[in-house]
Design an enzyme around this catalytic site. Structure first.
Site, short mmCIF file in Angstrom:
data_model
loop_
_atom_site.label_atom_id
_atom_site.label_comp_id
_atom_site.label_asym_id
_atom_site.label_seq_id
_atom_site.Cartn_x
_atom_site.Cartn_y
_atom_site.Cartn_z
N ASP A 31 0.62 -1.32 0.14
CA ASP A 31 0.00 -0.06 0.04
C ASP A 31 0.98 1.23 0.00
OD1 ASP A 31 -2.59 1.09 0.27
OD2 ASP A 31 -1.65 1.88 1.94
N THR A 40 -3.19 5.54 -4.29
CA THR A 40 -2.13 6.12 -3.70
C THR A 40 -0.75 6.03 -4.47
OG1 THR A 40 -1.76 4.36 -1.92
CG2 THR A 40 -3.28 6.27 -1.45
N THR A 41 -0.48 4.83 -4.92
CA THR A 41 0.88 4.58 -5.24
C THR A 41 0.82 5.41 -6.85
OG1 THR A 41 0.88 2.33 -4.50
CG2 THR A 41 2.55 2.86 -6.09
N ASP A 52 -9.29 -0.24 0.70
CA ASP A 52 -9.28 0.21 -0.81
C ASP A 52 -10.41 -0.13 -1.34
OD1 ASP A 52 -6.75 1.05 -0.15
OD2 ASP A 52 -5.54 -0.26 -1.33
P1 ADP Z 1 -2.64 2.33 -6.02
O1 ADP Z 1 -2.12 2.53 -4.84
O2 ADP Z 1 -2.29 3.27 -7.16
O3 ADP Z 1 -3.98 1.80 -6.50
P2 ADP Z 1 -2.09 -0.52 -7.16
O4 ADP Z 1 -0.89 -1.25 -6.54
O5 ADP Z 1 -3.43 -0.77 -6.59
O6 ADP Z 1 -1.72 0.97 -6.96
O7 ADP Z 1 -2.18 -0.55 -8.63
C1 ADP Z 1 -3.08 0.05 -9.39
C2 ADP Z 1 -2.72 -0.18 -10.80
O8 ADP Z 1 -2.59 -1.62 -11.16
C3 ADP Z 1 -3.84 0.71 -11.67
O9 ADP Z 1 -3.31 1.28 -12.65
C4 ADP Z 1 -4.61 -0.61 -12.28
O10 ADP Z 1 -5.32 -0.34 -13.28
C5 ADP Z 1 -3.53 -1.48 -12.24
N1 ADP Z 1 -4.39 -3.06 -12.12
C6 ADP Z 1 -5.09 -3.48 -11.25
N2 ADP Z 1 -5.29 -4.79 -11.65
C7 ADP Z 1 -4.82 -5.08 -12.76
C8 ADP Z 1 -5.03 -6.30 -13.71
N3 ADP Z 1 -5.54 -7.32 -13.34
N4 ADP Z 1 -4.38 -6.20 -14.84
C9 ADP Z 1 -3.63 -4.90 -15.36
N5 ADP Z 1 -3.45 -4.01 -14.47
C10 ADP Z 1 -4.32 -3.99 -13.35
MG MG Z 2 -4.94 0.27 -5.61
#
Ligand code: ADP
Ligand code: MG
Length: 550
Positions: A66, A99-100, A397
């Site tokens: 996270d 957030t990331t 989340d």
């Molecule tokens: P954040 O803290 O920004 O939410 P995450 O680690 O949750 O970071 O990653 C979010 C990113 O991962 C987004 O750009 C989302 O579209 C992408 N993402 C999530 N699940 C998938 C998936 N199954 N395939 C491709 N991209 C994904």
């Molecule tokens: Mg996320």
């Protein structure tokens, strides 16, 4: 020590020991620091992102994916780094996800701005260009998003699963199971107000206890109170409970001032104690008269009062947190009474059953099966404390994502697809803007593409090839939702795959990243009175996420 020079005369304006960094140096340092912070979380992006293990000074361990948690736990020193942490926190508070993304985008926008500064483009042109690009991005996002309603359960479940999917530690293979629970919870508390759907996330309580497995996580249609029933003689399971919420002590008030009661004979003593007992008994009588079978008291309950209550078969919980009282009111429909005299039958709430259960060695009170409760609890279970905590973050989340989707009623496709589409449309828009701002808008577009690039890298794909392929697919009419299928290592239609995210998450991530970048770019003078040079923080951070090189 800072000095001014006016008509040849040296003037000191800052105290001895102050430090000052001016002009390009200040900008360079801030950019380097912000980029280092962004890099520290970059590798965690997406479901194939890595986790970080953070060890505090006291040796406490957090394992997480996270962004907000990592940044918070990193304990950064430099002011620019603190601003990066702020972005993640705001993002977390406003939308609960992304957030990331926000931190990574801010870092990349600053890095690109640094390149423009090196070409002697003034910071204010960059700031203006970024502002235009951010505003335009929000417009474009609206255009390329799709509608979603409270009733579209399947779509909402996909949104929940995607937002939780990156936290593999806490979620593992159970993301679809958890997504169902999260969507049920959010839909349960959602309320229609003036034609709009609002979700007050405060009324989805997330409680966690180690033990069991993530599949034991449950949705409670009511409130889980982490307290016990006060007296062993009270019932531990009450069906069709009539619940009173009381915000006053069931105790004899001790006088504030040092009052002295003079007792000169044993008779007087007995009379005094009898009087106290009588008052406490009256309190229990008042509760019983209201018809309540369970009471939750925000204050204390005297032993004697407990005894009288238990004799009447009333279960009681004391010193309940104010926030729990509010949740109980929303869930059961009870009104909080501020004095026992005010307690009337109409103030009572209802729960199908109230039960004290022993969970992982501790007593907890389950207030369940409420009628259409506007407050519910997600009770997270997992084998170890680290997994439970990450599971809790994942669920939060998920709640944030589903709530945002419902409230704004629109979603976009993920997997980097929306960023590629935005970049493409921004580049087109840039051609309409003259001068150096055009270059800034193009830099902004490039920065957005760091998301698909990072996702591709996390899946072991070639980042450049992937980006080139995505760009060319997005030039075609049907290419809008093409993104990175990280599980199969190829590009694919994200709408078909169900990789979708609320538009609010993207809007907020892009605007807050851009605001932070603009803010840091405008600084050309850093004065620190702590006697310490505002410089790069020591080794630690670089070590977490790699250095400045790509
Ligand atoms: P954040 O803290 O920004 O939410 P995450 O680690 O949750 O970071 O990653 C979010 C990113 O991962 C987004 O750009 C989302 O579209 C992408 N993402 C999530 N699940 C998938 C998936 N199954 N395939 C491709 N991209 C994904
Ligand atoms: Mg996320």
């Amino acid at each position: 020590m800072a000095q001014g020079n006016l008509s040849g005369q040296q003037v000191l304006i800052l105290p001895e020991g102050s430090n000052r960094v001016i002009g390009r140096d200040a900008q360079r340092t801030n950019i380097a620091v912000a980029y280092a912070v962004a890099n520290a979380v970059r590798t965690t992006l997406g479901p194939k992102g890595m986790d970080k293990m953070l060890v505090s000074e006291l040796g406490d361990i957090v394992i997480t994916n996270d962004g907000a948690t990592i940044l918070e736990e990193m304990n950064v020193e430099h002011p620019a780094a603190k601003i990066m942490v702020e972005i993640a926190k705001t993002q977390d508070k406003e939308v609960g996800d992304g957030t990331t993304t926000a931190a990574v985008l801010a870092g990349e926008m600053l890095k690109k701005a640094g390149e423009l500064l090196d070409q002697d483009i003034h910071a204010s042109s960059i700031v203006n260009g970024y502002k235009k690009a951010a505003t335009k991005s929000v417009e474009i996002l609206e255009e390329i998003s799709y509608p979603v309603k409270l009733e579209d359960v399947k779509t909402l479940e996909a949104i929940a699963a995607v937002s939780m999917g990156s936290k593999t530690v806490g979620v593992g293979d159970s993301k679809d199971f958890l997504a169902t629970l999260v969507v049920k919870a959010v839909r349960q508390v959602a309320e229609k107000k003036d034609g709009k759907v609002v979700v007050d996330q405060d009324f989805i309580k997330v409680e966690k206890k180690e033990g069991g497995s993530i599949k034991d996580t449950q949705l409670i249609n009511g409130v889980l109170v982490d307290k016990e029933i006060v007296h062993s003689g009270m019932p531990k399971k009450i069906e069709k409970a009539k619940i009173a919420l009381i915000d006053c002590a069931l105790e004899i008030e001790k006088t504030e001032t040092d009052a002295k009661i003079e007792i000169t004979s044993p008779d007087q003593m007995t009379a005094f104690l009898d009087q106290e007992e009588k008052m406490l008994k009256e309190m229990a009588d008042k509760v019983a008269k209201s018809g309540a079978t369970v009471i939750f008291c925000q204050k204390g309950i005297d032993d004697m009062a407990q005894h009288f209550l238990s004799k009447k078969g009333i279960a009681a919980v004391r010193r309940v947190k104010k926030s729990d009282m509010e949740k109980l009111a929303k869930a059961t429909g009870a009104t909080v009474a501020t004095s026992l005299d005010d307690l009337k039958e109409k103030d009572l709430g209802f729960a199908g059953n109230v039960e004290e259960k022993k969970i992982a060695g501790e007593q907890m009170v389950f207030v369940e099966n409420c009628k259409d409760p506007k407050s519910v609890t997600l009770f997270v279970r997992a084998g170890t404390s680290h997994v439970v905590s990450e599971g809790e973050r994942a669920i939060k989340d998920g709640i944030g994502a589903v709530s945002s989707a419902i409230e704004l009623g629109r979603y976009v496709t993920g997997g980097g697809s929306v960023e590629v589409e935005l970049a493409q449309r921004l580049r087109k828009y840039a051609t309409e803007i003259s001068g150096r701002e055009q270059l800034a808008i193009e830099a902004f577009a490039d920065a957005l593409e760091t998301i698909p690039r990072t996702l591709a890298e996390s899946a072991g794909m070639d980042a450049i090839d992937t980006l080139v392929a995505l760009r060319s697919r997005h030039k075609k009419d049907d290419g809008r939702s093409m993104g990175v299928n990280i599980y199969e290592g190829k590009i694919a239609d994200m709408k078909e795959l169900g990789v979708i995210e609320p538009v609010k998450v993207k809007k907020q991530a892009i605007s807050s990243a851009s605001e932070a970048a603009e803010m840091l770019l405008r600084i050309d003078d850093m004065i620190s009175s702590r006697g310490k040079a505002p410089s790069m923080p020591p080794g630690g951070m670089g070590g977490m996420g790699g250095g400045m090189e790509e």
